[in-house]
Motif scaffolding. Structure first.
Motif, mmCIF file in Angstrom:
data_model
loop_
_atom_site.group_PDB
_atom_site.id
_atom_site.type_symbol
_atom_site.label_atom_id
_atom_site.label_comp_id
_atom_site.label_asym_id
_atom_site.label_seq_id
_atom_site.Cartn_x
_atom_site.Cartn_y
_atom_site.Cartn_z
ATOM 1 N N GLU A 162 0.818 -1.221 0.000
ATOM 2 C CA GLU A 162 0.000 0.000 0.000
ATOM 3 C C GLU A 162 0.851 1.271 0.000
ATOM 4 O O GLU A 162 0.329 2.374 -0.209
ATOM 5 C CB GLU A 162 -0.917 0.011 1.231
ATOM 6 C CG GLU A 162 -1.959 -1.099 1.241
ATOM 7 C CD GLU A 162 -1.399 -2.449 1.713
ATOM 8 O OE1 GLU A 162 -2.127 -3.451 1.616
ATOM 9 O OE2 GLU A 162 -0.235 -2.485 2.188
ATOM 10 N N GLU A 163 2.158 1.125 0.208
ATOM 11 C CA GLU A 163 3.062 2.275 0.228
ATOM 12 C C GLU A 163 3.808 2.432 -1.087
ATOM 13 O O GLU A 163 4.796 3.157 -1.162
ATOM 14 C CB GLU A 163 4.073 2.112 1.367
ATOM 15 C CG GLU A 163 3.442 2.082 2.754
ATOM 16 C CD GLU A 163 4.446 1.798 3.849
ATOM 17 O OE1 GLU A 163 4.459 2.539 4.853
ATOM 18 O OE2 GLU A 163 5.228 0.822 3.706
ATOM 19 N N VAL A 164 3.321 1.757 -2.137
ATOM 20 C CA VAL A 164 4.039 1.703 -3.413
ATOM 21 C C VAL A 164 3.196 2.245 -4.562
ATOM 22 O O VAL A 164 2.005 1.957 -4.663
ATOM 23 C CB VAL A 164 4.445 0.241 -3.741
ATOM 24 C CG1 VAL A 164 5.032 0.138 -5.153
ATOM 25 C CG2 VAL A 164 5.452 -0.274 -2.714
ATOM 26 N N VAL A 165 3.858 3.021 -5.440
ATOM 27 C CA VAL A 165 3.310 3.330 -6.765
ATOM 28 C C VAL A 165 4.075 2.466 -7.762
ATOM 29 O O VAL A 165 5.317 2.453 -7.764
ATOM 30 C CB VAL A 165 3.476 4.818 -7.133
ATOM 31 C CG1 VAL A 165 3.045 5.058 -8.575
ATOM 32 C CG2 VAL A 165 2.656 5.690 -6.203
ATOM 33 N N PHE A 166 3.341 1.741 -8.594
ATOM 34 C CA PHE A 166 3.952 0.802 -9.543
ATOM 35 C C PHE A 166 3.634 1.246 -10.970
ATOM 36 O O PHE A 166 2.513 1.646 -11.272
ATOM 37 C CB PHE A 166 3.413 -0.610 -9.294
ATOM 38 C CG PHE A 166 3.902 -1.627 -10.284
ATOM 39 C CD1 PHE A 166 5.179 -2.161 -10.183
ATOM 40 C CD2 PHE A 166 3.092 -2.043 -11.338
ATOM 41 C CE1 PHE A 166 5.635 -3.095 -11.113
ATOM 42 C CE2 PHE A 166 3.538 -2.976 -12.257
ATOM 43 C CZ PHE A 166 4.816 -3.499 -12.147
ATOM 44 N N ILE A 167 4.626 1.143 -11.863
ATOM 45 C CA ILE A 167 4.473 1.558 -13.259
ATOM 46 C C ILE A 167 4.852 0.405 -14.184
ATOM 47 O O ILE A 167 5.925 -0.188 -14.035
ATOM 48 C CB ILE A 167 5.383 2.756 -13.586
ATOM 49 C CG1 ILE A 167 5.181 3.893 -12.582
ATOM 50 C CG2 ILE A 167 5.146 3.247 -15.016
ATOM 51 C CD1 ILE A 167 6.284 4.940 -12.628
ATOM 52 N N ASP A 168 3.987 0.107 -15.152
ATOM 53 C CA ASP A 168 4.280 -0.945 -16.131
ATOM 54 C C ASP A 168 3.539 -0.638 -17.423
ATOM 55 O O ASP A 168 2.512 0.054 -17.404
ATOM 56 C CB ASP A 168 3.850 -2.319 -15.590
ATOM 57 C CG ASP A 168 4.614 -3.468 -16.238
ATOM 58 O OD1 ASP A 168 4.372 -3.750 -17.432
ATOM 59 O OD2 ASP A 168 5.443 -4.086 -15.555
ATOM 60 N N ASP A 169 4.062 -1.159 -18.534
ATOM 61 C CA ASP A 169 3.404 -0.903 -19.823
ATOM 62 C C ASP A 169 2.471 -2.036 -20.236
ATOM 63 O O ASP A 169 1.868 -1.966 -21.312
ATOM 64 C CB ASP A 169 4.448 -0.669 -20.925
ATOM 65 C CG ASP A 169 5.321 -1.893 -21.187
ATOM 66 O OD1 ASP A 169 5.689 -2.590 -20.206
ATOM 67 O OD2 ASP A 169 5.655 -2.158 -22.352
ATOM 68 N N ARG A 170 2.343 -3.054 -19.392
ATOM 69 C CA ARG A 170 1.440 -4.173 -19.703
ATOM 70 C C ARG A 170 0.283 -4.194 -18.710
ATOM 71 O O ARG A 170 0.489 -4.200 -17.492
ATOM 72 C CB ARG A 170 2.188 -5.504 -19.675
ATOM 73 C CG ARG A 170 3.257 -5.616 -20.757
ATOM 74 C CD ARG A 170 3.931 -6.965 -20.748
ATOM 75 N NE ARG A 170 4.957 -7.057 -21.769
ATOM 76 C CZ ARG A 170 4.732 -7.380 -23.036
ATOM 77 N NH1 ARG A 170 3.492 -7.651 -23.427
ATOM 78 N NH2 ARG A 170 5.722 -7.432 -23.907
ATOM 79 N N GLU A 171 -0.915 -4.238 -19.252
ATOM 80 C CA GLU A 171 -2.105 -4.145 -18.410
ATOM 81 C C GLU A 171 -2.188 -5.283 -17.408
ATOM 82 O O GLU A 171 -2.574 -5.077 -16.251
ATOM 83 C CB GLU A 171 -3.362 -4.121 -19.287
ATOM 84 C CG GLU A 171 -4.627 -3.806 -18.515
ATOM 85 C CD GLU A 171 -5.822 -3.548 -19.415
ATOM 86 O OE1 GLU A 171 -6.943 -3.437 -18.877
ATOM 87 O OE2 GLU A 171 -5.634 -3.475 -20.643
ATOM 88 N N GLN A 172 -1.811 -6.508 -17.812
ATOM 89 C CA GLN A 172 -1.902 -7.628 -16.888
ATOM 90 C C GLN A 172 -0.941 -7.458 -15.704
ATOM 91 O O GLN A 172 -1.236 -7.878 -14.581
ATOM 92 C CB GLN A 172 -1.617 -8.942 -17.607
ATOM 93 C CG GLN A 172 -0.205 -9.069 -18.176
ATOM 94 C CD GLN A 172 0.040 -10.422 -18.821
ATOM 95 O OE1 GLN A 172 -0.789 -11.314 -18.753
ATOM 96 N NE2 GLN A 172 1.192 -10.580 -19.452
ATOM 97 N N CYS A 173 0.187 -6.798 -15.943
ATOM 98 C CA CYS A 173 1.137 -6.560 -14.852
ATOM 99 C C CYS A 173 0.648 -5.461 -13.921
ATOM 100 O O CYS A 173 0.882 -5.512 -12.703
ATOM 101 C CB CYS A 173 2.503 -6.205 -15.427
ATOM 102 S SG CYS A 173 3.240 -7.554 -16.399
#
Length: 252
Positions: A162-173
């Motif tokens: 809950e303390e994380v912002v996550f970035i990815d270019d794949r929707e499933q990830c």
């Protein structure tokens, strides 16, 4: 919980494909039909085992050479192209650099054996960003969107999901990150991603400021202006609570 870390993918986020990518170049070189390059790769069944390190780097490239019928010289060129036909997303990299040391940074990448060495040799990502943790699926034996891979990143950073912002270019990830409780952003382009990360961080900081106890915000001079008001006890006495509200309103 306040945001304490930003975790991001590498390929398609930190490293972007060059105008002529690997598939385009080798489709042309090998005289393949449109889409055939990827069809052959998927049909070979090599992607999954390579991603989780179930085959070695040499086994991987040997099998790819067989899949595309490459001679030794072609295979060397193909192998070099796999790493070289990318370029660093400098605008995003500079933005992420600016977040340190307030936020911890980490990468979480599905990639093949040799990725860490090649990417840091060619692009110096670890040094440039000062990343605390770089996690590669091929080294950990797990890959996105497996829940355990996201949780491992949190464990290594010493933060909660809950303390994380996550970035990815794949929707499933992105969906995988959301399932464990992370705030997740789908990378579409650099400006959009930076704007969404900034919005998340600003919202987190604003929320955290609102939760600071009033007694920790007021200075000793403030307390002297209204010495009869004990902020720490005002919630139990209606008369004191009313005086506290009037006092606080003066500073808002």
């Amino acid at each position: 919980m306040p945001i304490r870390a930003v975790i991001f993918d590498i390929g398609g986020v930190l490293l972007l494909e060059t105008p002529e990518d690997l598939a385009m170049k080798w489709t042309r070189r090998l005289g393949l039909k449109d889409g055939e390059f990827m069809q052959l790769l998927v049909a070979s069944g090599v992607i999954g085992p390579a991603n989780v390190g179930a085959i070695t780097e040499e086994e991987l490239w040997g099998r790819l050479g067989m899949i595309y019928h490459l001679d030794d010289d072609q295979l060397r060129e193909f192998r070099d192209d796999n790493w070289a036909m990318q370029e660093p997303n400098m605008k995003l990299i500079h933005f992420l650099e600016s977040l340190r040391p307030r936020y911890k940074l980490a990468t979480l990448s599905n990639d093949w054996p040799g990725a860490r060495e090649q990417q840091n040799r060619m692009f110096q990502l670890e040094e440039m960003l000062g990343i605390e943790v770089m996690l590669y699926s091929c080294e950990e034996g797990m890959q996105k969107p497996d829940t355990d891979f996201y949780l491992l990143a949190c464990e290594r950073l010493g933060v909660h999901p809950e303390e994380v912002v996550f970035i990815d270019d794949r929707e499933q990830c992105v969906k995988g990150a959301q399932r464990v409780g992370m705030k997740a952003i789908l990378f579409k382009d650099t400006d959009q991603t930076i704007a969404e990360v900034q919005a998340c961080l600003e919202a987190s900081e604003s929320s955290e400021t609102c939760r600071i106890p009033l007694k920790d915000v007021l200075t000793s001079r403030d307390m002297q202006l209204c010495p009869s008001v004990d902020i720490t006890k005002s919630g139990t006495d209606p008369h004191l609570r009313a005086k506290s509200a009037r006092f606080v309103g003066h500073f808002l």
